[in-house]
Structure formats: C-alpha cells, structure tokens
Design a protein around this motif. Structure first.
Motif, PDB file in Angstrom:
ATOM      1  N   TYR A  75      10.475  -2.895   1.960  1.00 48.39           N
ATOM      2  CA  TYR A  75       9.694  -1.743   1.494  1.00 48.39           C
ATOM      3  C   TYR A  75       8.207  -2.082   1.500  1.00 48.39           C
ATOM      4  N   MET A  77       4.348  -1.467  -0.342  1.00 41.84           N
ATOM      5  CA  MET A  77       3.679  -1.155  -1.594  1.00 41.84           C
ATOM      6  C   MET A  77       2.475  -0.261  -1.329  1.00 41.84           C
ATOM      7  N   CYS A 260       9.859  -2.466 -11.512  1.00 42.76           N
ATOM      8  CA  CYS A 260      10.341  -2.555 -10.128  1.00 42.76           C
ATOM      9  C   CYS A 260       9.745  -1.438  -9.270  1.00 42.76           C
ATOM     10  N   LEU A 261       9.528  -0.281  -9.883  1.00 42.90           N
ATOM     11  CA  LEU A 261       9.053   0.896  -9.158  1.00 42.90           C
ATOM     12  C   LEU A 261       7.532   1.002  -9.111  1.00 42.90           C
ATOM     13  N   TYR A 264       5.749   0.721  -5.672  1.00 43.65           N
ATOM     14  CA  TYR A 264       6.525   1.216  -4.537  1.00 43.65           C
ATOM     15  C   TYR A 264       5.801   2.337  -3.793  1.00 43.65           C
ATOM     16  N   LEU A 269      13.620  -0.092  -1.555  1.00 42.63           N
ATOM     17  CA  LEU A 269      13.171  -1.078  -2.539  1.00 42.63           C
ATOM     18  C   LEU A 269      14.254  -2.100  -2.851  1.00 42.63           C
ATOM     19  N   CYS A 274      13.120  -8.187  -9.103  1.00 39.55           N
ATOM     20  CA  CYS A 274      13.307  -6.934  -9.835  1.00 39.55           C
ATOM     21  C   CYS A 274      14.201  -7.156 -11.052  1.00 39.55           C
ATOM     22  N   GLY A 311       5.135   6.960  -4.619  1.00 43.59           N
ATOM     23  CA  GLY A 311       6.271   6.800  -3.717  1.00 43.59           C
ATOM     24  C   GLY A 311       6.288   7.781  -2.572  1.00 43.59           C
ATOM     25  N   GLY A 316      11.824   7.792  -4.813  1.00 42.18           N
ATOM     26  CA  GLY A 316      11.954   6.389  -4.440  1.00 42.18           C
ATOM     27  C   GLY A 316      13.330   6.122  -3.876  1.00 42.18           C
ATOM     28  N   LEU A 318      16.002   3.238  -3.627  1.00 43.25           N
ATOM     29  CA  LEU A 318      16.354   1.957  -4.226  1.00 43.25           C
ATOM     30  C   LEU A 318      17.617   1.403  -3.562  1.00 43.25           C
TER      31      LEU A 318
END
Length: 336
Positions: A75, A77, A260-261, A264, A269, A274, A311, A316, A318
């Motif tokens: 992913y 950032m 974790c998010l 993003y 992800l 995480c 995002g 998002g 995941l």
C-alpha cells in the motif's frame, strides 16, 4: 491522561528551537497542504512546531512510497489532515472505540458455528447495491462509534424499506449518555441498544452533526429508523465468521486499530507493525480480491469516518485473512 495542549507543549520544549532546521524547499508544499486541509496556526512557535512534525511525517511517507515502488509494501501512504499531529495527539484524539463499554450492553455474545455458515459470496460490495450513504467526517470528536453504528443502521433501514437515509450521529452523541461517553469514545452495540430502547433515531437532516456533545434534542415526532435488537460478537480474530456476516447480512460495524489507518492512501493495507489493539470503529461494506505481482490478495472494504480526503475517497482496503490485520475479526456487531 495528558491533554492535547499539554502533550503539544511538552513536545515543543523537547524539540526546542527547531525553526532553523525547516526545509525552505518545502515552503510551497507546506502552504498547499495547509490550504487543502484548512489549517490555520498562530504565527511563530506554533506554526514552526506543526511544520516540523509535518516535515518529519512527509519524510516517512516518501520513504515508504519509495519502498512500495520497489515492491516492499502492498500500500501507499499519503499526507492527510493528521500529518501535523504528533503520535501522542493522534492517539489521544482518534482513539474513540471503547471495548470496555461492550460489557455494559448486557447482551450475551453469540458463538459462531462453522456448520451454520451458508454459501458465502466470493466478493461483495454493498455500496453498489445502494446500502451505503456517502462518507462522513467525525472531525475532532471521538465519535467513530456513532458513525459506525449509523452506517449499519442505515443499511438495515435500506434493506427493509428500500430507502437510503442518512441517520444522525449527533442524536447518539447527545442522547445515548447512559451508554456512551460522547466525544470521548464509545461502542457501537451500545448505540444499537439506545436506538432499540428509544424506539428510534432521527435523520441527519432532522438532527445535524455538530462534532461536540450537547443536550438531547431527539424529536419523537420524527423517528427515521429503529431496530428490534442487535448481535454482538467477541471472538479471537475469526475473519471467516465476519466474512459470512458481511457476505450475507450486509454492512457490519467492526473495530480496528486507528494508527494502522493513519497514513493510508491507497492499495491493500498490510503491515507487520500494525497493532491489534482496538481503538477505532468503522463499517465493513464488502470484500474482494485482486491480483498483484502474480499473487491473489484478499481485502476488506472499510468505510471510515475521516472524510473523503482520507484514503480512497474515505474508504480503506485492509488485508483480509492476513493475520487479523489491525485486530479486525475480534469485535463486531450489527442491528436486527
């Protein structure tokens, strides 16, 4: 727990006089970012402090994306509205899911039996079937629990009436006081319990969002939706069960780790760093698979409440069945 201002001041003292170390080549990028995210600071130390944090995060994001281009990550950032916050500030402001409140619902957990699982679709996206309202923004209020709950209630209402109506998070913030702590965090199943016991929740139009807790103004003449009960699940990362629910019931309120998010931007992800500590609530609106570098990767489609600038226009992706990323598959629920 230290307040945001105290944390910021301590960090400022520790950083000292850093303005001279700021990169003048980033001036335009800094100003563009401030304009995009409507950031305004007092002149002097505050802006220098925020700029230093922003530059540090920018360097981290750019390094990660260089590695992603080489195939080292799944992913990308991006710089968003949180890019001028310290880690402490982010954790303080955005930790809005409180699993301790789960026990206060008085509802027993339902144990999943693999033999009870019907045929599960290989992929599903409830957005394409009209179950999901546009992405919303909780702003600086720790109200993710309310947004996750309204998302699940909106889907239930659509499933039963054919009408997609945006429901009121503010109604929950102001009126569900015996179940929740408002902007200090909460639990979506407690919100479902409030709606059930209250025999209704107002629409967003009737009871608009203010991003702060106030006196209850529920309009009993205009109940928009309700529920007769809800299901709570407290499992040890059972993504197979969650897949069953998302695939056959509809959008499901789930809890994950907010950190974790945080950075993003796009892609699927997955990170070994995480944490599985649950402190944020979102809405699982589907799941799918994609081929990347000759391999098939599964992912959850999560509707967040951090606005469309975060995002993928507020969503998002995941990693699914990848070691319980972000703690997903541990706590989740939905209204009935």
């Amino acid at each position: 727990m230290l307040s945001i201002s105290v944390v910021a001041m301590i960090s400022l003292v520790l950083l000292g006089t850093f303005s001279a170390a700021l990169d003048p080549a980033l001036e335009q990028a800094w100003n563009d970012w401030k304009s995009t995210h409507d950031k305004v600071y007092s002149e002097g130390k505050e802006e220098a402090f925020r700029r230093a944090i922003w530059e540090k995060n920018l360097a981290m994001v750019e390094q990660h994306n260089r590695e992603e281009a080489l195939g080292e990550h799944t992913y990308r950032m991006g710089m968003n509205q949180f890019s001028d916050w310290t880690d402490e500030e982010f954790n303080e402001r955005m930790s809005c899911f409180n699993p301790d409140l789960a026990e206060e619902t008085g509802e027993n957990e339902t144990i999943f039996q693999e033999s009870d699982t019907p045929e599960i679709p290989k992929r599903v996206d409830w957005r394409s079937q009209g179950y999901v309202t546009p992405v919303k923004d909780q702003c600086h209020c720790g109200s993710c629990w309310a947004f996750s709950a309204t998302g699940a209630l909106e889907a239930l209402h659509f499933k039963n009436t054919g009408k997609l109506v945006s429901l009121s998070e503010q109604n929950l913030l102001d009126c569900a006081r015996k179940h929740e702590d408002g902007c200090e965090g909460g639990f979506y199943s407690s919100a479902f319990k409030y709606v059930r016991d209250n025999n209704g929740i107002n629409s967003e139009k009737t009871y608009p969002y203010k991003a702060e807790q106030g006196p209850c103004r529920y309009n009993r003449r205009k109940p928009e939706a309700t529920c007769s009960g809800f299901k709570d699940y407290y499992l040890n990362g059972n993504e197979r069960h969650l897949e069953n629910l998302v695939g056959t019931v509809g959008p499901i309120s789930v809890s994950v780790n907010a950190a974790c998010l945080r950075h993003y931007e796009s892609g699927i992800l997955y990170s070994k760093k995480c944490s599985k500590k649950l402190n944020h609530a979102v809405l699982a609106v589907g799941y799918d698979t994609v081929k990347r570098h000759g391999k098939t990767a599964e992912y959850w489609i999560l509707k967040n409440s951090w606005g469309r600038r975060w995002g993928q226009k507020g969503y998002g992706f995941l990693a699914k069945k990848a070691g319980n990323q972000g703690g997903i598959g541990r706590h989740y629920g939905y209204p009935i």
